[in-house]
Design an enzyme around this catalytic site. Sequence first.
Site, PDB file in Angstrom:
ATOM      1  N   ALA A  55       0.863  -1.175   0.000  1.00  0.00           N
ATOM      2  CA  ALA A  55       0.000   0.000   0.000  1.00  0.00           C
ATOM      3  C   ALA A  55       0.900   1.226   0.000  1.00  0.00           C
ATOM      4  O   ALA A  55       2.053   1.156   0.444  1.00  0.00           O
ATOM      5  CB  ALA A  55      -0.890  -0.016   1.235  1.00  0.00           C
TER       6      ALA A  55
ATOM      7  N   GLY B 271       0.648  -5.004   0.971  1.00  0.00           N
ATOM      8  CA  GLY B 271      -0.581  -5.093   0.177  1.00  0.00           C
ATOM      9  C   GLY B 271      -0.342  -5.707  -1.193  1.00  0.00           C
ATOM     10  O   GLY B 271      -1.263  -6.267  -1.795  1.00  0.00           O
TER      11      GLY B 271
END
Length: 258
Positions: A65, A109
Amino acid sequence: MSYEAILVVREDAVGIITLNRPQALNALNSQLMDELTAAVDAFEADDGIGCIIITGSEKAFAAGADIKEMKSKSYMDVYKEDFITAKWERVTRTRKPVIAAVAGFALGGGCELAMMCDFIIAADNAKFGQPEIKLGVIPGAGGTQRLTRFVGKAKAMDMCLTGRMMDAAEAERSGLVSRVVPLADLMTVTREAAKSIAALSRPAVMICKESINRSYETTLAEGIRFERRVFHSLFATEDQKEGMSAFADKRPAEFKHR
Ligand code: CO8
């Protein structure tokens, strides 16, 4: 829709989504995730598409992320927007098969996104990791859950608690990836896999995927019962007649529903 953070290409019955933020090693920011969701929606709705590939660059599938976007969020921000689960989970709700073609870094992520796909084909330079612990947080999109189911408790604890990376060979040994191929062959091999899936009977492919996913959500007895019932249901399709007749006639099957 036009995209900036991803590239979207349609090759016959295969839809290819390439994460494309090279300046940030494909870090997953909200724009990229919105675009990824839209592209997956479009391929899912497109009856001509039988399989989807998600890939990145040779250097990074995705390095996680976007930390710079995330760093100033408060508890109320992430709680209220249910950060970022709804967007990320779009891939897991796809009924058509999704293959992750991973080269370079698949971290945080990025590793979680790859694990949301149905299987991962890795280049020999791939590196997987859940380094969130080093940022003072933990994986938030399935890293403690899917990774544990795929590689077992010992490796999941090791990866999530130390934040170390796993190379492609270890990822294959551990069951995280289905195959490792030379970097130069990654997209050729993945395209071949996707094309071969897209040439099969679509209902059989979708039901097969649903049945395997069921094994993560239910007991063995219930899963076996589900499998048997959906197996029976495929005998109602023209493609079952065609597939089995073609075998008996020693000719390639021409599936109608694909
Ligand atoms: N976010 C933002 N920018 C990043 C990220 C990232 N995750 N990763 C790399 N970048 C940027 C760098 O800041 C750098 O930008 P700049 O040139 O402007 O300084 C550029 O990409 C290139 O990176 P590096 O110079 O660091 O490249 P190196 O080859 O030296 O290192 C690494 C590569 C090892 C991958 C390194 O970049 C790194 O450690 N990145 C961060 C990895 C990480 O910690 N990932 C986890 C992020 S947290 C997360 O994913 C939580 C998910 C939770 C989901 C929540 C859902 C509910």
